[in-house]
Enzyme design. Structure first.
Site, PDB file in Angstrom:
ATOM      1  N   HIS A 196       0.827  -1.198   0.000  1.00  0.00           N
ATOM      2  CA  HIS A 196       0.000   0.000   0.000  1.00  0.00           C
ATOM      3  C   HIS A 196       0.862   1.249   0.000  1.00  0.00           C
ATOM      4  CE1 HIS A 196       0.614  -1.478   4.107  1.00  0.00           C
ATOM      5  NE2 HIS A 196       0.700  -0.214   4.474  1.00  0.00           N
ATOM      6  N   GLY A 197       0.248   2.317  -0.461  1.00  0.00           N
ATOM      7  CA  GLY A 197       0.937   3.592  -0.476  1.00  0.00           C
ATOM      8  C   GLY A 197      -0.031   4.704  -0.812  1.00  0.00           C
TER       9      GLY A 197
END
Length: 148
Positions: free
Chosen positions: A62-63
């Protein structure tokens, strides 16, 4: 949160970076991400800090960045298990959120997804999806049931 253009069944990758690159490219093609370099850097930085393999054969890279136009979860099941840090994974859930929604929305998506992935029946439904439509229907059903 889920988009049929971002669901993939029985993919084959040699490395986790190949899988991440593929999912980011698909997010770019679906216009969820514009450009993508800052977002990819955010995802890779998180992976360097610690592996996003969470057990149960699952990785949740994720980011967040300004590249992300709207929050999304890209999902891929794998033909064969893939090394992700010290674990093997069969399912990848790539989360992207706009930078301005990073704290609240990012954590909400991650918590919701993690809670649901703890249920063996849901994981099995995902892994047994024969095509992208079946996978998408499974994900949408759960998203519809969440009630918020």
């Amino acid at each position: 949160m889920f988009d049929q253009q971002l669901t993939f069944v029985k993919k084959q990758f040699q490395t986790k970076m190949e899988a991440i690159d593929f999912l980011i490219q698909k997010a770019i093609e679906s216009k969820k991400v514009i450009g993508g370099e800052a977002y990819k850097q955010s995802v890779c930085q998180r992976e360097e800090e610690f592996s996003t393999a969470v057990g149960y054969d699952i990785a949740i890279p994720h980011g967040s960045s300004q590249d992300v136009q709207e929050s999304f979860v890209a999902v891929a099941t794998l033909e064969a298990p893939l090394h992700w840090g010290d674990e093997l994974v069969k399912m990848i859930f790539l989360i992207g959120v706009p930078e301005n929604k990073r704290t609240k929305e990012h954590l909400q998506i991650l918590a919701w997804l993690s809670r649901n992935l703890m249920h063996q029946e849901f994981r099995e439904d995902i892994l047994h999806a024969e095509n992208e439509q079946q996978l998408f229907n499974c994900l949408k059903k759960l998203e519809t049931e969440k009630g918020d």
